[in-house]
Enzyme design. Structure first.
Site, PDB file in Angstrom:
ATOM      1  N   CYS A  17       0.868  -1.182   0.000  1.00 44.43           N
ATOM      2  CA  CYS A  17       0.000   0.000   0.000  1.00 44.43           C
ATOM      3  C   CYS A  17       0.903   1.230   0.000  1.00 44.43           C
ATOM      4  CB  CYS A  17      -0.857  -0.035   1.269  1.00 44.43           C
ATOM      5  SG  CYS A  17      -1.862   1.422   1.543  1.00 44.43           S
TER       6      CYS A  17
ATOM      7  N   CYS B  33      -0.414   3.862  -6.607  1.00 43.65           N
ATOM      8  CA  CYS B  33      -1.330   3.285  -5.617  1.00 43.65           C
ATOM      9  C   CYS B  33      -1.552   1.863  -6.096  1.00 43.65           C
ATOM     10  CB  CYS B  33      -2.645   4.064  -5.600  1.00 43.65           C
ATOM     11  SG  CYS B  33      -3.980   3.182  -4.756  1.00 43.65           S
TER      12      CYS B  33
HETATM   13  N1  DGL Z   1      -3.838   0.619  -2.221  1.00 42.56           N
HETATM   14  C1  DGL Z   1      -3.493   1.692  -1.396  1.00 42.56           C
HETATM   15  C2  DGL Z   1      -2.343   2.506  -1.890  1.00 42.56           C
HETATM   16  O1  DGL Z   1      -1.487   1.958  -2.541  1.00 42.56           O
HETATM   17  C3  DGL Z   1      -4.560   2.363  -0.593  1.00 42.56           C
HETATM   18  C4  DGL Z   1      -5.607   3.131  -1.316  1.00 42.56           C
HETATM   19  C5  DGL Z   1      -6.644   3.702  -0.346  1.00 42.56           C
HETATM   20  O2  DGL Z   1      -7.069   2.970   0.540  1.00 42.56           O
HETATM   21  O3  DGL Z   1      -6.999   4.876  -0.516  1.00 42.56           O
HETATM   22  O4  DGL Z   1      -2.218   3.661  -1.634  1.00 42.56           O
END
Ligand code: DGL
Length: 271
Positions: free
Chosen positions: A71, A184
């Site tokens: 993440c 993301c």
């Molecule tokens: N998948 C996550 C990232 O890489 C989180 C996205 C979220 O929950 O807003 O930032």
């Protein structure tokens, strides 16, 4: 060895998929998705940091090491603090692949798309500064893509998703860009949509849409080998335990859309 993966939701599966399908990852995998609190990127930073620490605590308690923070938002918010708190745990973080784009040495610009938290945090800004590419990089938040990627119906929402992507890309003169960096882990789940939109805008554009999954997976395997005493990495059956923080049947169905349900043994539990 228990390998932990952590994300606010489904995004980390784009990293896990790469690690399993292309890097041969085959340890006992525990994927924790904070379904109760997703999305993170638009929420209060202090709140998000607290829930991240609770979730990582859980993975540490069940014996995961290494832990992939799959993440970008969590990595940019608190990976340093996590490393300070859990000194025995190897954390593999996720950073937007701006270095890969910069290394390609094309004399064009790079567009980085990420969540609102990630584009604001100094971690990404420092990375860009250190690569001396500040004048070549444009940053934009694209939080709605997280919700689209999580949606069980996302395959039927192509028009809506593509229009949203288009509304972001049309703010730039794409002729000037060589790369779009998906900063993301949810966004690569919609990579095909990006290519369709780019083609629609101008079929002659040669922009590459990239993400960090390969780099993170490589890094993970190197660390597993190191923790295992540098034995050659063996491929075995794949078992993934998916841990959710709230009941969510759609999430379960979506994991099977994304990962190869023929080859992976799934187990689900509530934290
Ligand atoms: N998948 C996550 C990232 O890489 C989180 C996205 C979220 O929950 O807003 O930032």
């Amino acid at each position: 060895m228990k390998v932990g993966f952590f994300d606010s939701g489904l995004g980390g599966l784009s990293v896990l998929k790469e690690a399993i399908e292309n890097e041969g990852l085959s340890e006992d995998i525990y994927y924790l998705a904070d379904t109760k609190n997703t999305p993170y990127g638009v929420k209060d930073e202090r709140f998000v940091r607290d829930v991240i620490f609770n979730n990582i605590d859980y993975l540490v308690k069940i014996g995961c090491n290494p832990i992939v923070i799959a993440c970008n938002t969590a990595t940019s918010l608190c990976i340093n603090e996590l490393r300070e708190k859990y000194t025995d745990i190897v954390f593999i973080g996720t950073e937007p692949a701006v270095k890969v784009a910069a290394d390609s040495k094309q004399n064009k610009k790079i567009l980085v798309l990420a969540t609102s938290i990630t584009v604001k945090r100094e971690k990404l800004l420092n990375l860009i500064d250190n690569l001396h590419i500040k004048d070549k990089v444009e940053l934009s938040s694209a939080d709605k893509l997280v919700l689209f990627a999580e949606n069980i119906d996302c395959q039927n929402m192509e028009l809506e998703i593509n229009n949203y992507i288009k509304s972001i890309l049309m703010q730039y003169n794409l002729d000037e860009f060589s790369h779009i960096v998906l900063g993301c882990t949810h966004f690569p789940l919609l990579k095909d949509n990006f290519y369709k939109v780019i083609k629609e805008i101008n079929p002659n554009l040669t922009i590459q849409v990239i993400d960090g999954a390969k780099g993170i997976s490589n890094n993970l395997i190197v660390n597993i080998n190191r923790l295992n005493g540098n034995k050659t990495y063996l491929k075995n059956t794949k078992k993934v335990t998916i841990i959710l923080t709230s009941k969510n049947q759609d999430f379960i169905a979506r994991t099977k859309q994304i990962l190869d349900k023929e080859k992976i043994k799934f187990e689900y539990k509530l934290q």
